[in-house]
Design an enzyme around this catalytic site. Structure first.
Site, short mmCIF file in Angstrom:
data_model
loop_
_atom_site.label_atom_id
_atom_site.label_comp_id
_atom_site.label_asym_id
_atom_site.label_seq_id
_atom_site.Cartn_x
_atom_site.Cartn_y
_atom_site.Cartn_z
N SER A 64 -9.93 -0.51 7.06
CA SER A 64 -9.36 -0.32 5.72
C SER A 64 -8.64 -1.52 5.14
O SER A 64 -8.26 -1.48 3.97
CB SER A 64 -8.41 0.89 5.73
OG SER A 64 -9.14 2.09 5.80
N LYS A 93 0.84 -1.20 0.00
CA LYS A 93 0.00 0.00 0.00
C LYS A 93 0.88 1.25 0.00
O LYS A 93 1.92 1.30 0.67
CB LYS A 93 -0.91 -0.02 1.23
CG LYS A 93 -1.97 1.09 1.25
CD LYS A 93 -2.89 0.92 2.46
CE LYS A 93 -3.96 1.99 2.53
NZ LYS A 93 -4.87 1.82 3.69
N SER A 100 -9.69 1.83 2.83
CA SER A 100 -8.81 2.57 1.94
C SER A 100 -7.79 1.71 1.20
O SER A 100 -7.15 2.17 0.26
CB SER A 100 -8.08 3.64 2.75
OG SER A 100 -7.25 3.07 3.75
#
EC number: 6.3.5.7
Length: 485
Positions: free
Chosen positions: A178, A79, A154
């Site tokens: 997330s 990420k 996210s």
């Protein structure tokens, strides 16, 4: 099955037995990305030159039978809010466009030590603020199961890349759901470890008392293997916990006969879609058939999780993001004619709409006259939520329920309606507020869109979560579905 859909465990065996070289695995992964990612849009940056070089070095070690490392030759996606030395780290924001770190995050140091191969950085909601990956400054990732749907957020890029067979595992971060929510939407396994289990050094901070890094994979055992590799105390993170037990795989196949599982009535109440309720109730019957004892309980303060979370998280974000001012860090406005204008314009132009919304909310909650009414009260509610869990865990081993109240919604459907978007965090935020571990595993589909089942555990008892999730997975998984995507 193509190499791109092989599990971490199987790839490790193939490499160890010299049936395949690390460089072949990496080549297959980049071929898959070239073929599929123009549609999925999960990657923000690729590290192809370095990945190929690292894989060739691992080929040489393989030939010499020097295959050290728990993840030897395994490709990974990271990420884009996790610092990677020498590779652009943007948090999917204009504010950090072009930022190339000169140091390594602790999790990346650990993964390099285990000889995993970095493929690239994955898309996300800007600064991890969002539940659909639509707030990214650069691109909108789509759900591999249905390209009209969001992948969640996210960590949407992290979930989508794993589901689409573009990496066997990825790392995400989880502040209020997330990792788990996109895992549910994309039909993969996502673990939010106990707060302090994994070092946050090198994770760009959103809400420091809530953030936690964790793995996303296509099956439960792979997830446990990766968490073993990244766990442990860190002198660079004072909130990391000195917990020695990082063995999550040795007892993963142990049966769950007699395991006491709590099903909170609030988790199947108002706001949870009927198709999700049905899938979870079917999963509960499966757990019972495996010998678990499932009983209904109450977590009465669940309903206060979302307001409490958004006040606390936004307040911490307001503080953490103050460093991005156009002078010390981040985008520097070219139109400013004074210092005051530079601060205002750099932040106004560099941050997106959702990030600015949360900074405003947090600054308001911390301001004089409102601190007691909002922030202090939210912290009290946080304690009540933790107490609810503590009480349940006096008599039960695990809590079970849906990961998200619905399946993935359509792209563009909720991006302009923040309150509806926030409501998707109903079942995940309490876990972060209490600092507990939570894992999402696939438990069904509705109209082709996956449904996630969440298991919540006692602090630092990820071992039990993996055990119950693994046993459930033997009865329901999506292994045969991924390749059809």
């Amino acid at each position: 099955m193509s190499i791109r859909y092989e599990s971490v465990e199987n790839l490790l065996t193939l490499i160890k037995d010299k049936k395949i070289k690390p460089s072949d695995v990496v080549k297959d992964i980049y071929d898959a990305i070239e073929e599929t990612d123009p549609t999925i849009k999960s990657f923000l940056a690729l590290d192809k030159e370095n990945a190929i070089k690292k894989a060739q070095e691992l080929d040489e070690l393989q030939a010499k039978d020097q295959m050290d490392g728990k993840l030897f030759g395994i490709p990974m996606g990271i990420k884009d809010n996790i610092i990677t030395n020498g590779l652009e780290t943007t948090c999917a924001s204009k504010m950090l466009e072009g930022f190339v770190p000169i140091y390594e995050s602790t999790v990346m140091e650990k993964l390099h030590k285990e000889n995993a191969v970095l493929i690239g950085k994955l898309n996300m909601d800007e600064f991890a603020m969002g539940g659909s990956t639509e707030t990214s400054y650069f691109k909108k990732t789509v759900n591999p199961f249905d390209h009209k749907a969001v992948p969640g957020g996210s960590s949407g890029g992290s979930a989508a890349a794993v589901a689409a067979g573009l990496v066997p595992f990825s790392l995400g971060s989880d502040t209020g759901g997330s990792i788990r929510q996109p895992a549910a939407y994309c039909g993969v396994v996502g673990m939010k470890p106990t707060y302090g289990r994994v070092s946050r050094f090198g994770l760009v901070a959103f809400a420091s008392s809530l953030d936690q890094i964790g793995p996303l994979t296509r099956n439960v055992k792979d997830n446990a293997i990766v968490l073993e590799a990244i766990s442990g105390a860190d002198v660079n993170d004072s909130t990391s916990a000195p917990v020695d037990d990082v063995d999550f795989t040795s007892e993963i196949g142990k049966d769950i006969k007699g395991l006491k599982v709590a099903l909170p009535k609030e988790y199947l109440g108002e706001g949870v879609a009927d198709d999700v309720k049905e899938a979870v109730q079917n999963a509960v019957e499966t757990l019972k058939s495996l010998g678990a004892v499932v009983e209904e309980v109450s977590l009465p303060n669940t309903k206060f999780g979302i307001p409490s979370y958004y006040v606390i998280a936004s307040s911490e974000a307001s503080s953490n993001l103050s460093r991005f001012d156009g002078i010390r860090y981040g985008y520097h406005s070219k139109e400013a004619h004074s210092l005051e204008e530079l601060y205002k314009m750099s932040r106004s132009e560099g941050f997106g709409k959702e990030v600015k919304r949360r900074i405003f909310l947090g600054t308001f909650a911390l301001s004089s006259g409102y601190y007691d009414a909002y922030y202090k009260k939210s912290q009290k509610v946080r304690t009540l939520i933790k107490n609810d869990f503590d009480k349940v865990f006096e008599n039960y081993d695990v809590v079970v329920g849906p990961t998200a109240p619905t399946t993935a919604f359509n792209l563009g459907e909720e991006i302009d309606d923040p309150l509806t978007m926030y409501a998707n965090d109903l079942l995940t935020t309490p876990v972060n507020l209490a600092g507990l571990p939570g894992i999402s595993v696939p438990c069904g589909q509705s109209n082709g869109r996956p449904i996630g089942l969440q298991f919540i555990g006692k602090p630092f008892d990820e071992k039990t979560l993996y055990r119950v999730a693994y046993q459930y997975e033997t009865q329901y998984n999506l292994h045969d579905v991924y390749e059809k995507l």
